[in-house]
Scaffold this active site. Structure first.
Site, PDB file in Angstrom:
ATOM      1  N   HIS A  13      13.050 -13.434  23.629  1.00  0.00           N
ATOM      2  CA  HIS A  13      11.761 -13.828  23.002  1.00  0.00           C
ATOM      3  C   HIS A  13      11.265 -15.018  23.731  1.00  0.00           C
ATOM      4  O   HIS A  13      11.712 -15.829  23.704  1.00  0.00           O
ATOM      5  CB  HIS A  13      12.017 -13.906  21.476  1.00  0.00           C
ATOM      6  N   TYR A  27       7.015 -17.024  10.930  1.00  0.00           N
ATOM      7  CA  TYR A  27       7.634 -17.919   9.849  1.00  0.00           C
ATOM      8  C   TYR A  27       6.316 -18.253   9.185  1.00  0.00           C
ATOM      9  O   TYR A  27       5.263 -18.680   9.833  1.00  0.00           O
ATOM     10  CB  TYR A  27       8.156 -19.314  10.541  1.00  0.00           C
ATOM     11  N   PRO A  39      18.584 -22.557   7.540  1.00  0.00           N
ATOM     12  CA  PRO A  39      18.278 -21.623   8.591  1.00  0.00           C
ATOM     13  C   PRO A  39      17.038 -21.605   9.310  1.00  0.00           C
ATOM     14  O   PRO A  39      16.944 -20.771  10.066  1.00  0.00           O
ATOM     15  CB  PRO A  39      18.583 -20.202   7.996  1.00  0.00           C
ATOM     16  N   LYS A  59      19.503 -22.570  13.956  1.00  0.00           N
ATOM     17  CA  LYS A  59      20.451 -23.503  14.667  1.00  0.00           C
ATOM     18  C   LYS A  59      21.927 -23.386  14.113  1.00  0.00           C
ATOM     19  O   LYS A  59      22.733 -23.888  15.005  1.00  0.00           O
ATOM     20  CB  LYS A  59      19.867 -25.012  14.327  1.00  0.00           C
ATOM     21  N   TYR A  66      13.263 -25.647  19.254  1.00  0.00           N
ATOM     22  CA  TYR A  66      13.718 -24.322  18.952  1.00  0.00           C
ATOM     23  C   TYR A  66      14.325 -23.719  20.107  1.00  0.00           C
ATOM     24  O   TYR A  66      15.673 -22.983  19.726  1.00  0.00           O
ATOM     25  CB  TYR A  66      12.313 -23.570  18.823  1.00  0.00           C
TER      26      TYR A  66
END
Ligand code: APR
Ligand code: PHB
Length: 424
Positions: free
Chosen positions: A107, A235, A327, A331, A419
């Site tokens: 991604h 998100y 979460p 990570k 990220y």
């Protein structure tokens, strides 16, 4: 070299038995009578323990993994699956990337939904790096298959694992299986037994420093055989609470909504879940959300937790045994792999060159990266969830943080580089 290793035994346990995977105690082994020996005893057959065992075995260092659950139980756990590039590289180096190379999904970005709009964080554009979507369940299955292929020793359904001699250089593990007791002498013990394991609890409290933040909400997660609503993760920050749209494959979706810690799964029949998820997503996303019966549904609390130091004599902690992240930053698994990267190279340097410099540095090195990931996960959680107790001022701060994020390349780059994974 550790005296009594039997080079002929595929498994590295000094007995007169060559052992097979899914190892059960050889009937000839007289429980309590014979002491087993190996180089590295690992408690926990989750991703951390299996990955360490795989990496060490490939360079001729013998390990034994003790796992209290059956293999089916371990493989039945539904866990996240966003892998940093650093973890992808480690899996390839360890020879366990076949499944990921075939079925993993790279991604290049993630979306953050807010105020009815979706904002894209261009991970590839901002950092040159991507993340790999590949479920932890699939990864754990690949690790077990790789261990089997090499004749790795993993003892399942062991009970009452206890740790001995870590401060006086005679480390040993004892456990029961089939009503019999066993003892394994080793040179190092690695606690890869997760948050609820025995390792951390075996360390005298005065030798430990714990840091913890428990969040006042949980995540209700659903797995469904439906087409993912989006090609990238979404998100969502919404006045009704956080939501996340993720996936496992083009036909398997994973969704989460923020819920109260008092909630029970039975309070959330599927139609309530889908209704609440749609309410928290931008209209055009909600309109194309494919719903269906949930095949897994569970509620997980959110916690930030770190223990220091990660070494106590001959005992080393790694993965969830040492730290937990909420979460939101994806990570958890990556930090487990990060610990295993540092620890495996330290153990290899010890066995190859007799150097314990890496072992000395392990705790400090691993924790430096852990704390940065803890900060990022705490920050993402603060940015995207409803915190009733922070009141209107808190809401305005969150709004300002999101407005700043979407108006600043620097801010988006900071999110992106965390990220995709900070350097080792
Ligand atoms: N004896 C033997 N095995 C034990 C014991 C014990 N006393 N206690 C726990 N275990 C086993 C558990 O059954 C589990 O299979 O240790 C294993 C620990 O595995 P994980 O909890 O998956 O921890 P880890 O391998 O560090 O992986 C971390 O898991 O929870 C996710 O988000 C987390 O992705 C991260 C990853
Ligand atoms: C998941 O796919 O389960 C997932 C993805 C990203 C997260 C957490 C969970 O941040």
């Amino acid at each position: 070299m550790f005296g009594v290793i039997d080079p002929g035994s595929a498994s590295g346990i000094a007995t007169n038995q060559v052992l097979h995977s899914e190892w059960a105690m050889p009937s000839s082994l007289k429980p309590g009578k014979e002491t087993l020996r190996t180089q590295v005893g690992i408690i926990g057959g989750g991703p951390s323990g299996l990955l360490l065992s795989q990496i060490l075995h490939r360079v001729g260092i013998e390990t034994v993994v003790l796992e209290r659950r059956s293999r089916a139980y371990v493989l039945g756990r539904i866990r996240a699956g966003v892998l940093e590039q650093g973890m992808v590289d480690l899996l390839q180096e360890a020879g366990v990337s076949g499944g990921m190379d075939r079925n993993g999904d790279p991604h290049e970005g993630i979306r953050i939904a807010y105020d009815g709009r979706r904002h894209r964080i261009d991970l590839k554009g901002l950092t040159g790096k991507t993340v790999m979507l590949y479920g932890q369940t699939e990864l754990t299955r690949d690790l077990y298959e790789a261990r089997d292929a090499m004749g790795g020793v993993i003892l399942h359904e062991v009970e009452n694992v206890a740790i001995h001699g870590i401060s006086d250089d005679t480390p040993a593990l004892t456990w029961c299986a089939g009503g019999e007791s066993y003892r394994l002498e080793c040179e190092f013990i690695i606690g890869c037994d997760g948050f609820h394991g025995v390792s951390r609890r075996s360390i005298p409290p005065e030798g430990l420093r714990e840091y913890e933040r428990v969040y006042p909400f949980g995540w209700l997660g659903v797995l469904s055989r439906t087409r993912p609503v989006n090609d990238e993760l979404i998100y969502a920050n919404h006045p009704r609470g956080f939501a996340l749209c993720s996936m496992r494959s083009p036909a398997l979706s994973r969704y989460y909504v923020q819920c109260s810690l008092d909630d029970r799964v039975k309070d959330w029949p599927d139609e309530r879940f889908w209704g609440e998820l749609k309410a928290r997503l931008p209209e055009e996303v909600a309109a194309r959300l494919e719903t269906g019966p949930s095949i897994e549904k569970s509620i997980a609390p959110l916690r930030s937790f770190v223990v220091e130091p990660l070494r106590h004599g001959r005992l080393f902690l790694a993965g969830d045994a040492a730290h937990i992240v909420p979460p939101t930053g994806a990570k958890g698994l990556n930090l487990a792999a990060s610990d295993i990267r540092y620890l495996s190279s330290a153990l290899i340097a010890y066995y190859r060159h007799g150097s314990d410099a890496g072992l000395e540095r392990y705790s400090e090195q691993a924790l430096a990266r852990v704390w940065k990931a803890e900060r990022f996960s705490w920050w993402m959680t603060g940015l995207l969830h409803r915190f009733p107790e922070t009141g209107e001022f808190g809401d305005r701060m969150q709004r300002a943080e999101l407005d700043y994020l979407f108006s600043s390349t620097a801010a988006m780059t900071s999110l992106a580089e965390n990220y995709v994974g900070l350097p080792y």
